[in-house]
Design a protein around this motif. Structure first.
Motif, mmCIF file in Angstrom:
data_model
loop_
_atom_site.group_PDB
_atom_site.id
_atom_site.type_symbol
_atom_site.label_atom_id
_atom_site.label_comp_id
_atom_site.label_asym_id
_atom_site.label_seq_id
_atom_site.Cartn_x
_atom_site.Cartn_y
_atom_site.Cartn_z
ATOM 1 N N TRP C 10 -32.375 -30.058 -92.493
ATOM 2 C CA TRP C 10 -32.223 -31.514 -92.489
ATOM 3 C C TRP C 10 -32.465 -32.150 -91.132
ATOM 4 O O TRP C 10 -32.985 -33.260 -91.063
ATOM 5 N N ILE C 11 -32.079 -31.464 -90.075
ATOM 6 C CA ILE C 11 -32.266 -32.055 -88.753
ATOM 7 C C ILE C 11 -33.746 -32.139 -88.444
ATOM 8 O O ILE C 11 -34.487 -31.174 -88.648
ATOM 9 N N GLY C 12 -34.160 -33.315 -87.976
ATOM 10 C CA GLY C 12 -35.579 -33.514 -87.676
ATOM 11 C C GLY C 12 -36.349 -34.161 -88.819
ATOM 12 O O GLY C 12 -37.526 -34.437 -88.695
ATOM 13 N N LYS C 13 -35.648 -34.428 -89.931
ATOM 14 C CA LYS C 13 -36.332 -35.042 -91.080
ATOM 15 C C LYS C 13 -36.177 -36.566 -91.044
ATOM 16 O O LYS C 13 -35.157 -37.091 -90.626
ATOM 17 N N VAL C 514 -26.000 -33.929 -90.248
ATOM 18 C CA VAL C 514 -25.522 -32.732 -89.548
ATOM 19 C C VAL C 514 -24.586 -31.926 -90.446
ATOM 20 O O VAL C 514 -24.647 -30.686 -90.478
ATOM 21 N N VAL C 515 -23.753 -32.598 -91.224
ATOM 22 C CA VAL C 515 -22.893 -31.877 -92.162
ATOM 23 C C VAL C 515 -23.752 -31.125 -93.179
ATOM 24 O O VAL C 515 -23.494 -29.956 -93.496
ATOM 25 N N ASP C 525 -25.209 -36.070 -100.974
ATOM 26 C CA ASP C 525 -23.953 -35.739 -101.645
ATOM 27 C C ASP C 525 -22.746 -35.908 -100.733
ATOM 28 O O ASP C 525 -21.617 -35.719 -101.170
ATOM 29 N N VAL C 526 -22.989 -36.241 -99.468
ATOM 30 C CA VAL C 526 -21.882 -36.377 -98.521
ATOM 31 C C VAL C 526 -21.381 -37.816 -98.544
ATOM 32 O O VAL C 526 -22.172 -38.756 -98.517
ATOM 33 N N ALA C 559 -17.389 -28.747 -88.520
ATOM 34 C CA ALA C 559 -17.969 -27.914 -89.588
ATOM 35 C C ALA C 559 -17.653 -26.448 -89.334
ATOM 36 O O ALA C 559 -17.386 -25.690 -90.275
ATOM 37 N N ALA C 560 -17.656 -26.054 -88.078
ATOM 38 C CA ALA C 560 -17.353 -24.653 -87.760
ATOM 39 C C ALA C 560 -15.919 -24.323 -88.189
ATOM 40 O O ALA C 560 -15.648 -23.282 -88.787
#
Lengths: 293, 172, 807
Positions: C10-13, C514-515, C525-526, C559-560
């Motif tokens: 997802w990152i960079g999209k 990021v999630v 969905d977030v 998230a970690a």
């Protein structure tokens, strides 16, 4: 930023409007397009006791042919001036200048008569009226009178309208054959008030020389300004850059003290008046020549 | 003075008829926002310079801050809330979303109404025409380019939609 | 940090912003749309004088007007609220409503609360004030003169701050220089002017002694303790609710006056009060005007064009108050030497008080000024030494292998590839073709110009910049944190909660993205929500291009923690070891055995309702919270010869611009604009491009149109949008934007902040282009905005100089 209180009337006829003007006294104001008045109301820079809204008077919005020229109702919107085929055919200068008034959402409301009666020295249409040698009909409960545009604008935001009078009609005589016109202005941004604007009409003689030139400017004087000296300079000359330069110099040397504000000093407006005169005349002449071919 | 204070107004907003009483000094903008609670139309300057409050009056764009509410009597008003149908965004709104033609969103309702009118008048405007049409709507976030791109995209889709809806006359 | 670019889902999209549908349909609630039952409306009477003593105020007629609930003079307000919170060490006191004297035209004098805004304004009309006008001082140079009227008598001077910072051997380097390039440069006063003014609804509850505050302040969580002293309510009894914000650009940090006025009126009426600035309020008194500076700037250069040292003396007009002290000047020390290997710097700062609305911050926060000053000097050096403008920059760039690179002030640049950015810009611009076009045009009497700027865009501030200009000791090392909470519900739904508001950027899209990356789910969905300060984790809010970096870091950390618990529960359910598990597509599965898996919904249900089935060390519920502190900051040295690391996440950009100037009217027409930005890893290209293009539009506005003007008597001449000229769609060109990605070694995913870069680089590029167009006249541009009138005047002056010389 909310207006102070006022009484509100929406007459349906000119007679009702003039009667209301008489009744409501000197502190009452007419409301036409409202695009200059409403900001003043919101800012409480204008505090009329009553507003007499002309927008319900259907008979004030029309455009008719008249002796080769036009007669227009005072409530004709600037957007209509821009698009009307009769205006485009007979007085394209008016359509061209109307396009410079504000933005589309302004022009849908703003009116020819409102602009003339407001008499902002920076406004386009008063200058166009001078160049087109318009006459205006003013109506009051005592009857009608007509007045030449040249006599109408008496000062910044001041006109020959007396209390009780409504500007109802604008008469524009037709142009001679082989005429061309142009309106040019320079503003800080598109739609802003001009720092200088020039309305030019050139009529050519059979031999291609200039039979008549009419030139009027906005935003360079306390009132819209007819540039008579420059017109004289042009008469009988060949329509070329030398002539335009001579006219521009005549315009500049004729200017008294142009207004000065944060957007443009008097000197700069004077300079622009010369540049725009030259460019507008060249364009008008080009169009006059094209109208013949 | 109570009789003079409030004036009845009947109008239609986004197809819904309303009847209310307003003070003459109330602007159309404040009537929409305060009386009808249609807060999509925003107040950016209240002196006609920013275009954030642009709505359509009988199909023509106007500044809601430069009209009195009483002047809308008997007229039809369309605001940004009237663009979407049954929760589905108008193609212009979809295109604005795809092209990210907004950031803070405050000027967006006025931009959309101006663009809506432009596409009614000119289904295929060029970049210069779009920029000129938008020049009375200030945006402090986007730099306008994505808005221009979104309007072009919406125009193209609306043209395609119109063509698809018109049965071809040339085919046998 | 655990994934590489190619692995990222997802990152960079280019993701469509999740904030947009509500904004597009007009259903978002901005502060002006917000109402609570019983709410009153405030309006403020503003001073017609720039400087005057208030002898007496008669409010009796206003109080008697039906519908008016409260009228507060400054003296009366001071009984219920304290002064505006200030970060300055100097005793410059500002009140939300002026007491005894006013110090700028437009300063609040009386506030009214009434049943409607219109009635409140009617009441203002009825107030009579007996004024004693005082001489006003409206420019910094006059204000510095002995005998000038004093804006604050208690200071004994208008020069509120005066200090020279020296980093490295400046005198030695200037002694070694073959050339010293000198310029006096003027940066104009501008203002952020977001389309939405500032507003607040304050609801005081006298029974509980609490106040609820809805406002478009960006810095909610700082606001709650910063404003406590003003509102005279303990911080834990204040609850600030985040609102959607219609643009800020630095102008909505605290909104102390707006909240103070609404708060004071709520306290005296016991009713909720809304104070919504109108455009006049905002343009006259928003406390967010930008710098107005005069620079005497010198660059020490060798014969081969190497920059050795930079010496700046600044006179900065701060206006009437000083709430953020000299933040605008300290900020630029983060990148004062630009992308160049300049080895020493001296920067003198005289902050001067005048009778104007005060300066605080506006996108760029003073670093925009630094870029323009330095790039002006670089162009001047190129001209004086006869070196090409591109070449002289290349000779001085910090090279890619020199990072992390410490500049003379002590700040560190994390990473960069400046020659790479320049090469990319040149490749897209086609400089040779434009130079040919320029030569051709000049033969036709047309004036084309090509502009270039290569400059920095610092991001992710550490709050040390707010105090290190004061002498030692240090206040303490600022963490400037940002937090999020990620929760997985009993049916597996993922919700992220933020504690900073939406301010016009895309915080919801960023955190969802990021999630989604971390949990391998679809960002659509977030669910994303905001929480009020009563429930907040540490958060500093938007400012200094920090939010993308800080939110990414916070989400990464949260998230970690969340995944740790998810894996523990899943391990128990799957009877596997945590190290054998992986999270794929919202499912936890045993590596290599896709059939052996549990969904987030299975795990969520277990976590919320069947905890007793789980190992005893696990508590019910499933969430991860994380507070991400500034990733890399160090303390300033006590002698202030080294300011420490305070703005290390360093972006860079190169802009190339072609313009045509009509020398008869002075009009400037853009022909081409190419911008290449390197802000590390790009999270959402389309969003970033929007920020860059919008920033460039503001930079063009500054270069050509915008200026806050005051008359000699101190009247604000630009208090409406008729006179303060924002660029319109017709004034801004289409801009080609390209990215180079040099990740930061210090941040999650290598992202850097990019929110201010466009505005920070456009002014020098546009100035350079116009100067180049006017090169045949030998004009050196030393001020902005570059108005058509100035261009015409400069050309005329050059022509008359020329004709004098030839006679």
């Amino acid at each position: 930023m909310k207006p102070a209180r006022f009484r509100y009337f929406a007459p349906h006829t000119i007679a009702e409007a003039t009667q209301l003007l008489d009744e409501q006294g000197e502190e009452a104001r007419l409301l036409a397009g409202g695009q200059s008045l409403l900001p003043l109301l919101n800012l409480r820079l204008a505090r009329p006791s009553a507003l007499i809204d002309l927008n319900e008077i259907q008979s004030l919005a029309f455009i008719h042919p008249q002796n080769g020229g036009l007669v227009l109702g005072a409530l004709t919107r600037d957007a209509t001036l821009e698009r009307d085929p009769l205006v485009a055919a007979r007085q394209p200068l008016l359509a061209e200048a109307a396009h410079y008034v504000g933005h589309p959402a302004i022009r849908h409301r703003s009116t020819l008569g409102g602009s003339l009666a407001h008499a902002d020295p920076a406004a386009e249409l008063p200058a166009v009226m001078l160049a087109l040698e318009a006459t205006f009909t003013l109506q009051s409960s005592n009857g009608n009178r007509t007045i030449a545009a040249a006599a109408f604008f008496t000062g910044p935001f001041q006109t020959a309208l007396q209390h009780g009078e409504v500007l109802t009609e604008i008469h524009l005589p037709g142009l001679p054959p082989r005429s061309g016109s142009a309106f040019l202005e320079f503003a800080r941004r598109e739609g802003d008030y001009a720092l200088a604007g020039v309305a030019a009409v050139i009529s050519l003689a059979e031999d291609g020389t200039i039979a008549q030139a009419r030139l009027a400017l906005c935003s360079v004087d306390p009132t819209p300004l007819r540039a008579a000296a420059a017109e004289t300079v042009l008469r009988g000359r060949h329509p070329d850059n030398v002539a335009w330069q001579a006219a521009a110099e005549a315009v500049v040397s004729d200017l008294k003290e142009p207004p000065s504000d944060i957007h443009g000093s008097a000197d700069y407006r004077r300079h622009l008046a010369g540049v725009l005169t030259r460019r507008a005349l060249a364009l008008a002449a080009q169009r006059a020549e094209r109208s013949h071919s | 003075m109570m009789d003079d204070d409030f004036i009845p107004v009947r109008l239609s907003v986004n197809g819904v008829p309303h009847r209310l009483f307003v003070e003459p000094r109330r602007t159309l903008l404040d009537m929409l926002r305060e009386d009808l609670e249609l807060t999509g139309t925003n107040a950016g300057c209240e002196h006609g310079s920013c275009g954030a409050c642009t709505v359509l009056l009988d199909g023509q764009s106007v500044r809601a801050c430069l009209l009195l509410a009483v002047q809308a009597n008997g007229h039809e008003v369309m605001t940004v809330e009237g663009l979407a149908r049954h929760g589905r965004m108008h193609p212009l709104q979809e295109a604005f979303w795809e092209k990210q033609a907004l950031q803070c969103g405050f000027c967006t309702p006025g931009m959309l109404m101006t663009a809506y009118e432009l596409l009614q008048q000119n289904p295929d405007p060029g970049e210069e025409e779009i920029r000129s049409a938008l020049s009375g709507n200030l945006c402090r976030c986007t730099g306008y380019q994505h808005i221009v791109e979104a309007i072009r995209l919406a125009a193209q889709r609306l043209r395609e939609e119109a063509e698809a809806a018109t049965p071809s006359e040339t085919t046998a | 940090m655990t994934t590489t670019v190619s692995e990222r889902a997802w990152i960079g999209k280019d993701l469509k912003r999740r904030e947009d549908p509500a904004l597009l349909m007009g259903t978002v609630t901005y502060i002006n749309d917000f109402k609570v039952a019983g709410m009153l409306h405030a309006a403020v009477l503003r001073s017609p004088y720039a400087h005057a003593r208030i002898r007496a105020i008669d409010t009796s007629a206003a109080r008697a007007l039906p519908g008016v609930q409260a009228v507060l003079t400054g003296k009366e307000a001071a009984e219920v609220i304290g002064p505006v919170p200030a970060f300055c060490a100097e005793p410059v006191v500002e009140q939300a409503i002026a007491v005894e004297k006013v110090r700028y035209a437009g300063e609040a004098v009386v506030a009214v609360a009434a049943e409607s805004r219109a009635i409140a304004e009617d009441a203002l009309d009825l107030i009579e004030i007996d004024w004693e006008p005082l001489p006003a001082v409206t420019d910094a140079l006059s204000a510095m003169q002995p005998g000038a009227p004093l804006v604050h008598e208690n200071l004994g001077t208008n020069v509120v701050y005066d200090h020279v910072f020296t980093f490295g051997d400046v005198d030695g380097d200037f002694a070694q220089a073959d050339h010293v390039i000198r310029r006096r440069l003027r940066w104009p006063r501008a203002t952020a002017a977001p389309l939405e003014p500032n507003g607040a609804v304050c609801a005081y509850d006298p029974a509980r002694g609490t106040m609820e505050i809805w406002s478009n302040t960006n810095m909610l969580n700082s606001a709650s303790w910063v404003m406590s002293s003003m509102l005279k309510i303990p911080p834990h009894k204040l609850n600030f609710y985040p609102m959607y914000t219609g643009g800020s650009f630095g102008s909505k940090h605290f909104l102390a006056k707006v909240i103070g006025i609404a708060g004071a009126l709520s306290k005296v009426t016991g009713r909720p009060v809304k104070f919504m600035e109108d455009r006049l309020d905002n343009l006259m008194a928003n406390d967010s005007q930008g710098p107005e500076r005069i620079y005497d700037a010198e660059l020490a250069v060798t014969n081969d064009g190497k920059f050795l040292s930079l010496r700046l003396q600044t006179i900065d007009d701060y206006g009437a108050y000083f709430i953020f002290a000299i933040t605008g000047n300290t900020n630029m020390m983060a990148q004062i030497t630009g992308p160049y290997t300049i080895r020493s710097v001296a920067t003198g700062i005289k902050a001067v008080l005048t009778n104007k609305n005060q300066q605080t911050v506006f996108r760029g926060a003073g670093s925009d000024v630094g870029n323009w000053v330095l790039e002006r000097l670089v162009d001047a050096a190129a001209e004086q030494l006869g070196i090409d403008r591109v070449e002289i920059r290349r000779r001085n760039f910090i090279q890619p292998d020199q990072f992390p690179y410490k500049i003379p002030t002590g700040n560190v640049y994390d990473s960069g590839n400046y020659p790479g950015v320049l090469d990319l810009a040149l490749a897209h611009f086609d400089l040779d073709a434009w130079r040919q076009e320029q030569a051709r045009a000049r033969q036709e009497g047309r004036y084309l110009g090509i502009g270039l700027a290569t400059a920095q865009q610092r991001s992710t501030y550490s709050s040390t910049e707010f105090w290190f200009h004061n002498p030692a000791p240090a206040t303490g090392l600022n963490s400037t944190p940002e937090s999020v909470r990620i929760s997985v519900g009993p049916t597996g739904g993922v919700t992220v909660t933020m504690f900073s508001p939406f301010w016009g950027n895309s915080p919801e899209t960023v955190v969802a993205q990021v999630v989604a990356e971390e949990l391998d789910i679809d960002p659509r969905d977030v669910n994303v929500t905001y929480d009020s300060t009563a429930h907040a984790l540490p958060s500093a809010g938007p400012g200094g291009s920090r939010m993308t970096v800080m939110l990414a870091g916070a989400v990464h950390g949260a998230a970690a923690r969340l995944k740790e618990k998810i894996f523990k529960i899943a391990a128990h359910m799957l009877e596997a070891s945590v190290s054998d598990l992986e999270l794929v597509g919202g499912q936890v599965r045993v590596k290599g055995v896709p059939s052996s898996s549990v969904s987030l919904a299975d795990i969520g249900m277990r976590a919320y309702w069947f905890k007793l089935d789980l190992p005893p060390e696990l508590e019910s519920g499933l969430e991860g919270t994380f507070t991400y502190d500034h990733p890399y900051t160090t303390k300033p040295h006590d002698d202030r010869k080294d300011l420490g690391v305070f703005y290390p996440i360093m972006g860079h950009a190169a802009h190339l611009v072609a313009v045509e100037v009509d020398i008869e009217t002075g009009a400037v027409l853009f022909k081409k604009y190419v911008a290449v930005h390197d802000v590390g890893t790009v999270l959402n290209p389309r969003s970033l491009q929007g920020q860059i293009r919008g920033g460039i539009a503001q930079g063009i506005g500054l270069a050509l149109l915008e200026e806050v003007r005051y008359g000699a008597d101190g009247q604000n001449l630009t208090s409406t949008f008729v006179d303060y000229l924002l660029p319109s769609a017709s004034d801004v060109p289409s801009i080609e934007v390209y990215h180079q990605e040099t990740p930061s070694p210090f941040t999650a995913y290598g992202v850097k902040g990019g929110g201010e870069g466009g505005r920070m680089v456009a002014p020098p590029a546009v100035t350079s282009a116009i100067e180049d167009a006017l090169r045949p006249f030998g004009i050196s541009i030393a001020e902005m905005p570059i108005t058509p009138e100035k261009i015409v005047r400069w050309v005329k002056e050059a022509q008359s100089r020329h004709s004098r010389q030839t006679h």
